[in-house]
Enzyme design. Structure first.
Site, PDB file in Angstrom:
ATOM      1  N   GLU A  31       3.370   2.831  -4.824  1.00  0.00           N
ATOM      2  CA  GLU A  31       3.237   3.398  -3.225  1.00  0.00           C
ATOM      3  C   GLU A  31       2.550   4.431  -3.110  1.00  0.00           C
ATOM      4  OE1 GLU A  31       2.853   2.471  -0.062  1.00  0.00           O
ATOM      5  OE2 GLU A  31       2.473  -0.260  -0.152  1.00  0.00           O
ATOM      6  N   ASP A  32       2.204   4.639  -1.959  1.00  0.00           N
ATOM      7  CA  ASP A  32       1.705   6.154  -1.452  1.00  0.00           C
ATOM      8  C   ASP A  32       2.611   6.674  -0.224  1.00  0.00           C
ATOM      9  OD1 ASP A  32      -0.084   4.658  -0.064  1.00  0.00           O
ATOM     10  OD2 ASP A  32      -1.459   6.884   0.104  1.00  0.00           O
TER      11      ASP A  32
ATOM     12  N   LYS B 129      -0.007   6.396   7.168  1.00  0.00           N
ATOM     13  CA  LYS B 129       0.132   5.859   5.791  1.00  0.00           C
ATOM     14  C   LYS B 129       0.826   4.135   5.366  1.00  0.00           C
ATOM     15  CE  LYS B 129      -0.745   9.831   3.545  1.00  0.00           C
ATOM     16  NZ  LYS B 129      -0.420  10.914   1.983  1.00  0.00           N
TER      17      LYS B 129
ATOM     18  N   SER C  31      -1.535  -4.977   0.404  1.00  0.00           N
ATOM     19  CA  SER C  31      -1.714  -3.662   0.940  1.00  0.00           C
ATOM     20  C   SER C  31      -1.854  -4.341   2.193  1.00  0.00           C
ATOM     21  CB  SER C  31      -3.929  -3.538   0.182  1.00  0.00           C
ATOM     22  OG  SER C  31      -4.237  -3.050   1.574  1.00  0.00           O
ATOM     23  N   ALA C  32      -2.272  -3.322   3.194  1.00  0.00           N
ATOM     24  CA  ALA C  32      -1.825  -3.499   5.057  1.00  0.00           C
ATOM     25  C   ALA C  32      -3.691  -3.745   4.993  1.00  0.00           C
ATOM     26  CB  ALA C  32      -1.525  -1.955   5.673  1.00  0.00           C
TER      27      ALA C  32
ATOM     28  N   THR D 284      -9.040   6.878  -0.765  1.00  0.00           N
ATOM     29  CA  THR D 284      -9.185   6.068   0.392  1.00  0.00           C
ATOM     30  C   THR D 284      -9.105   6.993   1.711  1.00  0.00           C
ATOM     31  OG1 THR D 284      -8.165   4.216   0.396  1.00  0.00           O
ATOM     32  CG2 THR D 284     -10.562   3.876   0.010  1.00  0.00           C
TER      33      THR D 284
ATOM     34  N   LYS E 207       4.161  -3.628   6.772  1.00  0.00           N
ATOM     35  CA  LYS E 207       5.092  -2.617   6.148  1.00  0.00           C
ATOM     36  C   LYS E 207       5.731  -1.595   7.517  1.00  0.00           C
ATOM     37  CE  LYS E 207       2.022  -2.521   2.081  1.00  0.00           C
ATOM     38  NZ  LYS E 207       1.426  -1.364   1.425  1.00  0.00           N
TER      39      LYS E 207
ATOM     40  N   ASP F  39      -0.182  -1.148  -4.367  1.00  0.00           N
ATOM     41  CA  ASP F  39      -0.997  -0.761  -2.846  1.00  0.00           C
ATOM     42  C   ASP F  39      -2.419  -0.672  -3.347  1.00  0.00           C
ATOM     43  OD1 ASP F  39      -0.988   0.525  -0.084  1.00  0.00           O
ATOM     44  OD2 ASP F  39      -0.416   1.969  -0.934  1.00  0.00           O
ATOM     45  N   LEU F  40      -3.287  -0.134  -2.164  1.00  0.00           N
ATOM     46  CA  LEU F  40      -4.287   0.245  -2.518  1.00  0.00           C
ATOM     47  C   LEU F  40      -4.804   1.647  -2.261  1.00  0.00           C
ATOM     48  CD1 LEU F  40      -8.041  -0.737  -3.089  1.00  0.00           C
ATOM     49  CD2 LEU F  40      -7.471  -1.240  -0.760  1.00  0.00           C
ATOM     50  N   ASP F  41      -4.857   1.978  -0.663  1.00  0.00           N
ATOM     51  CA  ASP F  41      -5.176   3.243  -0.624  1.00  0.00           C
ATOM     52  C   ASP F  41      -4.361   4.435  -0.713  1.00  0.00           C
ATOM     53  OD1 ASP F  41      -7.707   2.380   1.134  1.00  0.00           O
ATOM     54  OD2 ASP F  41      -5.733   1.100   2.530  1.00  0.00           O
TER      55      ASP F  41
HETATM   56  C1  BG6 Z   1      -3.114   1.431   4.899  1.00  0.00           C
HETATM   57  C2  BG6 Z   1      -3.444   2.546   5.038  1.00  0.00           C
HETATM   58  O1  BG6 Z   1      -3.547   0.239   3.597  1.00  0.00           O
HETATM   59  O2  BG6 Z   1      -4.172   0.149   5.556  1.00  0.00           O
HETATM   60  C3  BG6 Z   1      -3.698   3.071   6.555  1.00  0.00           C
HETATM   61  O3  BG6 Z   1      -2.828   3.253   5.064  1.00  0.00           O
HETATM   62  C4  BG6 Z   1      -4.201   1.920   7.515  1.00  0.00           C
HETATM   63  O4  BG6 Z   1      -4.296   4.409   6.819  1.00  0.00           O
HETATM   64  C5  BG6 Z   1      -4.172   0.128   6.533  1.00  0.00           C
HETATM   65  O5  BG6 Z   1      -4.383   2.052   8.957  1.00  0.00           O
HETATM   66  C6  BG6 Z   1      -5.520  -0.755   7.555  1.00  0.00           C
HETATM   67  O6  BG6 Z   1      -5.925  -0.072   6.825  1.00  0.00           O
HETATM   68  P1  BG6 Z   1      -7.630  -1.023   7.877  1.00  0.00           P
HETATM   69  O7  BG6 Z   1      -8.774  -1.115   6.207  1.00  0.00           O
HETATM   70  O8  BG6 Z   1      -7.603  -2.332   7.724  1.00  0.00           O
HETATM   71  O9  BG6 Z   1      -7.712  -0.376   8.827  1.00  0.00           O
HETATM   72 MG    MG Z   2      -1.724   3.185   0.960  1.00  0.00          MG
END
Ligand code: BG6
Ligand code: MG
Length: 219
Positions: free
Chosen positions: A170-171, A46, A115-116, A18, A146, A10-12
């Site tokens: 994943e977090d 998240k 990542s989302a 972030t 997700k 996962d990224l964030d």
């Molecule tokens: C996820 C984050 O990775 O991405 C969420 O954990 C975030 O907090 C989601 O809302 C969507 O991200 P973005 O950058 O497309 O607004």
């Molecule tokens: Mg995350």
């Protein structure tokens, strides 16, 4: 090495710090609308897509908005978020992450991003690690967010590795559920009381040593 499993990050909140900026930007938006969001509520955001996050937050604040206003709120939150992360570079990789990425790269163990976020590609570019991923799957590539496993199933396809041979870092609660539903091994990064459904738990990457990585990637 083809006798190894594949890794999906996962990224964030996993690779880069972030997650706190998503929270601060959503919180500012909520405050402007006249209510607040707590850190506990933020745990439920998240891993959750931008659209679903806003729906959830407006529900908490008992706010109904027009479709136009909804779009405006999403755009202004994203603008605020992007301003907060504008100066990100490779020094913003979370502690311990570089060591693991370097080990995987050196040993030819493929990894992908799941990542989302729709901002994932520019963020990876800023971190100067974009080209190291065999596949990148982000919020622009999926139709189901997700905890639906779609993002990780596509990432496994890009790796050319069966789902049951993939390991996900994943977090988020939603992300751990998505990994589990994909039949993958889930590794929770963060509070183990929150990520209690993960197969393994670590507070952060500094707790993960190379011996552990060697052990889990072995087929
Ligand atoms: C996820 C984050 O990775 O991405 C969420 O954990 C975030 O907090 C989601 O809302 C969507 O991200 P973005 O950058 O497309 O607004
Ligand atoms: Mg995350």
């Amino acid at each position: 090495m083809n006798n190894t499993k594949g890794i999906i990050f996962d990224l964030d909140g996993v690779i880069v710090d972030t997650a706190k900026f998503h929270y601060l930007a959503w919180r500012k938006m909520a405050n402007d609308l006249g209510f607040d969001i707590t850190l506990e509520q933020n745990e439920q955001l998240k891993g959750v897509s931008r659209v679903h996050s806003l729906q959830q937050i407006l529900g908490w604040g008992n706010k109904t908005v027009t479709e136009e206003e909804f779009e405006r709120l999403m755009a202004s939150k994203n603008e605020d978020y992007l301003a907060r992360i504008a100066h990100m570079d490779d020094s913003d990789l979370l502690p311990g992450v570089k060591k693991v990425l370097d080990y995987l790269t050196k040993n030819d163990i493929s990894f992908a991003l799941g990542s989302a976020s729709r901002n994932a590609r520019p963020i990876l570019k800023g971190l100067k690690i974009e080209t190291r991923f065999k596949g990148i799957v982000d919020g622009n590539d999926v139709t189901k967010a997700k905890p639906n496993p779609e993002v990780f199933l596509i990432a496994a396809e890009k790796l050319g590795i069966a789902s049951e041979d993939c390991i996900v870092f994943e977090d988020s609660v939603a992300g751990v559920e998505a990994a589990n539903r994909a039949g993958m091994i889930s590794i929770g990064i963060g509070d183990k009381n929150i990520l209690k459904d993960a197969d393994y738990n670590f507070a952060d990457f500094t707790e993960i040593n190379i011996e552990f990585v060697q052990k889990i990637v072995r087929k």
